[in-house]
Write a protein that holds these residues in place. Structure first.
Motif, mmCIF file in Angstrom:
data_model
loop_
_atom_site.group_PDB
_atom_site.id
_atom_site.type_symbol
_atom_site.label_atom_id
_atom_site.label_comp_id
_atom_site.label_asym_id
_atom_site.label_seq_id
_atom_site.Cartn_x
_atom_site.Cartn_y
_atom_site.Cartn_z
ATOM 1 N N PRO A 227 -2.108 10.252 -12.192
ATOM 2 C CA PRO A 227 -2.331 9.288 -13.271
ATOM 3 C C PRO A 227 -2.533 7.872 -12.755
ATOM 4 O O PRO A 227 -3.098 7.031 -13.445
ATOM 5 N N GLU A 228 -2.063 7.578 -11.537
ATOM 6 C CA GLU A 228 -2.265 6.279 -10.919
ATOM 7 C C GLU A 228 -2.833 6.483 -9.520
ATOM 8 O O GLU A 228 -2.379 7.349 -8.780
ATOM 9 N N CYS A 229 -3.832 5.669 -9.163
ATOM 10 C CA CYS A 229 -4.440 5.828 -7.844
ATOM 11 C C CYS A 229 -5.175 4.554 -7.455
ATOM 12 O O CYS A 229 -5.739 3.863 -8.309
ATOM 13 N N ILE A 333 -7.478 1.953 -9.635
ATOM 14 C CA ILE A 333 -7.984 0.715 -9.042
ATOM 15 C C ILE A 333 -8.953 1.084 -7.925
ATOM 16 O O ILE A 333 -8.608 1.854 -7.021
ATOM 17 N N PHE A 334 -10.164 0.540 -7.993
ATOM 18 C CA PHE A 334 -11.166 0.720 -6.939
ATOM 19 C C PHE A 334 -11.333 -0.643 -6.262
ATOM 20 O O PHE A 334 -11.757 -1.604 -6.904
ATOM 21 N N GLN A 335 -10.987 -0.734 -4.974
ATOM 22 C CA GLN A 335 -11.024 -2.045 -4.330
ATOM 23 C C GLN A 335 -11.551 -1.967 -2.912
ATOM 24 O O GLN A 335 -11.496 -0.929 -2.254
ATOM 25 N N ASP A 336 -12.075 -3.125 -2.455
ATOM 26 C CA ASP A 336 -12.644 -3.239 -1.118
ATOM 27 C C ASP A 336 -11.525 -3.341 -0.091
ATOM 28 O O ASP A 336 -10.507 -4.001 -0.323
ATOM 29 N N SER A 337 -11.725 -2.683 1.044
ATOM 30 C CA SER A 337 -10.694 -2.669 2.076
ATOM 31 C C SER A 337 -10.900 -3.741 3.134
ATOM 32 O O SER A 337 -10.122 -3.830 4.091
ATOM 33 N N ALA A 349 -1.339 -2.982 -5.696
ATOM 34 C CA ALA A 349 -0.632 -3.272 -6.947
ATOM 35 C C ALA A 349 0.165 -2.074 -7.440
ATOM 36 O O ALA A 349 1.114 -2.228 -8.184
ATOM 37 N N LEU A 350 -0.232 -0.873 -7.038
ATOM 38 C CA LEU A 350 0.472 0.334 -7.457
ATOM 39 C C LEU A 350 1.291 0.873 -6.292
ATOM 40 O O LEU A 350 0.882 0.770 -5.133
ATOM 41 N N GLN A 351 2.413 1.440 -6.597
ATOM 42 C CA GLN A 351 3.303 1.969 -5.560
ATOM 43 C C GLN A 351 2.844 3.366 -5.152
ATOM 44 O O GLN A 351 3.565 4.357 -5.294
ATOM 45 N N VAL A 352 1.626 3.444 -4.666
ATOM 46 C CA VAL A 352 1.046 4.712 -4.216
ATOM 47 C C VAL A 352 0.291 4.464 -2.924
ATOM 48 O O VAL A 352 -0.163 3.349 -2.658
ATOM 49 N N TYR A 353 0.162 5.523 -2.121
ATOM 50 C CA TYR A 353 -0.666 5.415 -0.930
ATOM 51 C C TYR A 353 -2.134 5.430 -1.353
ATOM 52 O O TYR A 353 -2.549 6.266 -2.148
ATOM 53 N N PRO A 354 -2.935 4.508 -0.830
ATOM 54 C CA PRO A 354 -4.343 4.470 -1.254
ATOM 55 C C PRO A 354 -5.131 5.669 -0.733
ATOM 56 O O PRO A 354 -4.830 6.229 0.323
#
Length: 520
Positions: A227-229, A333-337, A349-354
């Motif tokens: 549900p979060e990524c 969230i889709f973001q540039d690395s 921002a999320l407590q998950v491994y990207p």
């Protein structure tokens, strides 16, 4: 041969039983069968959840079968009513699991027109492809007629037909038909292709089909499990296209979805790509400024939020957005690395491994190699290895020269290389745009020259500063560095080169002043 979706067995498939059945279904079923493997869908009731079927077998004349596959040694303990696989107790009976998935899938389909009457044949079955026979009687939950064992694999078509006949004997059914079959494919297909729409002008749209890499395909389908990524990737790795495709799938499954970014130009592109979804009422595309609590006029009944260019959002803004959806809502969230691009690029921002996208799929290899020195990522990045044309580098002495160089290059591209004017975008590093020399001109060569706008005449050359064009792309980019060169470039100077260069899909021309002399 059956039509398999996906066409190839995903690299993430570990089950030997599923690998065996995939090959048999593909080879031995006729071409009017459609077989989905590892299919995920959003099962909506009160909160979003995801359900998986090992195989969904569809035939327009016969109906739908949900098949649960278990490999290795299978045992049943009648005293404890427990099933074992390779001596390990299963959490749930495979027959109960197949039945539950069938009802979940039927409930999912019934939310869409054409399936509300539930007048078609749908059943469940279980496969133990490594087992040759049943020694003792099966429990009542497990009719032998719906159990596929190794001896039946040699006549898989006949066995599947017999299962359909068993369910048809329970009550009369209407044929599923081609139209409803096609609708199911659209609703649940983990397709290896998706469509990207690039608006060339007001009246026409150029449709380009992009082939997903295996990596993109796996990520798109694995998103359903979370549900979060955070999807982290270099420029051109397909982040925006995956965000668009995920929004499409959520809307197909009647999930109210907010797609948000900070760039007005990017939001226009996203809105055009998701036009059909927006028209259904299940999708809204917005820039963050428009949903600020003091400005927003939206009714916040969203179940899912997708952030594109997520590195532009700070933690306070992200937390505010998370509060707009239910606790069990979907937040991607889709973001540039690239760590040179933003102070937030390495903050999650999320407590998950990207999840990492490490392959550049937009730029040619030559453009990729030009941009590579300006990238600082925490992970490796890989080229598409499509060679393409060499990057052209031009040095100009003063700003009067640059306009002549631009005119000559544009005229050459249009007259001698069949490039359309609207395939060319000029980018400048000057900010704000009003300070650019380009703002002083309304024509270049014989073409109109206008600031970038999503809807523009096809005979117009467009220009923008690099920052406002972030997240977008063009076949040809003319990258114009107006600001005076520094002996030691700042992170923003490096980021401009990275962002500007990676906007070019096929051809890049770079215009810059000479290096400054060092006075010893």
């Amino acid at each position: 041969m059956a039509r398999m979706i996906p066409k190839k067995l995903p690299s993430t498939t570990k089950s030997k039983a599923e690998k065996t059945l995939f090959q048999i279904f593909e080879k031995d079923l006729s071409d009017d069968y459609i077989v989905f493997h590892g299919t995920w869908w959003q099962h909506i009731k009160y909160i979003p959840q995801d359900r998986e079927a090992d195989f969904i077998i569809i035939h327009p004349e016969q109906g739908i079968l949900i098949l649960e596959a278990k490999g290795g040694e299978i045992m049943y303990d009648p005293l404890n009513m427990a099933w074992y696989q390779n001596e390990r107790k299963m959490k749930i009976s495979p027959f109960t699991q197949a039945r539950d998935i069938k009802f979940k899938f039927l409930d999912f389909l019934s939310k869409h027109n054409g399936f509300k009457n539930k007048d078609f044949c749908i059943g469940q079955c279980v496969a133990f492809p490594d087992i040759d026979g049943v020694v003792n009687n099966l429990p009542s939950e497990a009719p032998q007629e719906i159990l596929l064992l190794r001896p039946q694999l040699g006549n898989i078509s006949g066995w599947i037909s017999s299962v359909f006949e068993r369910y048809k004997g329970e009550r009369p059914f209407t044929k599923l038909g081609d139209q409803r079959t096609d609708l199911i494919i659209k609703l649940i297909s983990p397709s290896t292709e998706f469509k990207k729409y690039i608006a060339n002008d007001i009246s026409e749209t150029n449709q380009e089909i992009l082939q997903l890499t295996q990596q993109q395909y796996d990520i798109l389908n694995n998103l359903c499990q979370h549900p979060e990524c955070i999807v982290l990737g270099c420029a051109g790795s397909g982040k925006t296209q995956l965000a668009i495709e995920k929004a499409r799938r959520l809307c197909q499954h009647l999930v109210k979805t907010l797609v948000i970014c900070k760039s007005n130009n990017l939001s226009l592109y996203l809105a055009a790509s998701l036009e059909n979804e927006i028209n259904t009422g299940y999708c809204v595309v917005s820039i963050f400024e428009e949903i600020h609590p003091r400005k927003s006029q939206l009714t916040f009944d969203f179940t899912a939020i997708i952030l594109d260019e997520g590195q532009d959002f700070d933690s306070e803004e992200t937390n505010y957005l998370k509060e707009l959806i239910p606790d069990e809502g979907i937040f991607y969230i889709f973001q540039d690395s690239n760590q040179n691009l933003s102070k937030n690029a390495n903050k999650f921002a999320l407590q998950v491994y990207p999840t990492i996208l490490d392959k550049n799929c937009r730029n040619t290899h030559n453009i990729f190699k030009y941009a590579e020195p300006f990238v600082s990522c925490s992970h490796a990045i890989n080229s598409s290895f499509m060679a393409g044309k060499d990057v052209v580098s031009r040095i100009y002495e003063d700003t009067d020269d640059i306009f002549i160089l631009l005119e000559n290059d544009i005229t050459n591209l249009v007259d001698n290389h069949n490039v359309l004017p609207n395939q060319v975008v000029i980018l400048t590093d000057m900010h704000p745009s009003s300070k650019s020399i380009l703002s002083q001109y309304s024509h270049i060569a014989r073409f109109d020259l206008k600031p970038y706008s999503f809807n523009q005449d096809k005979n117009t050359i467009q220009w923008s500063n690099i920052g406002m064009y972030k997240g977008l792309e063009s076949d040809v980019i003319m990258l114009f560095f107006e600001k005076e060169k520094k002996l030691i470039p700042s992170n923003w100077d490096i980021a401009d080169r990275y962002v500007g260069a990676t906007r070019a899909k096929s051809f890049l021309v770079v215009y810059e002043p000479p290096d400054r002399d060092i006075d010893f």
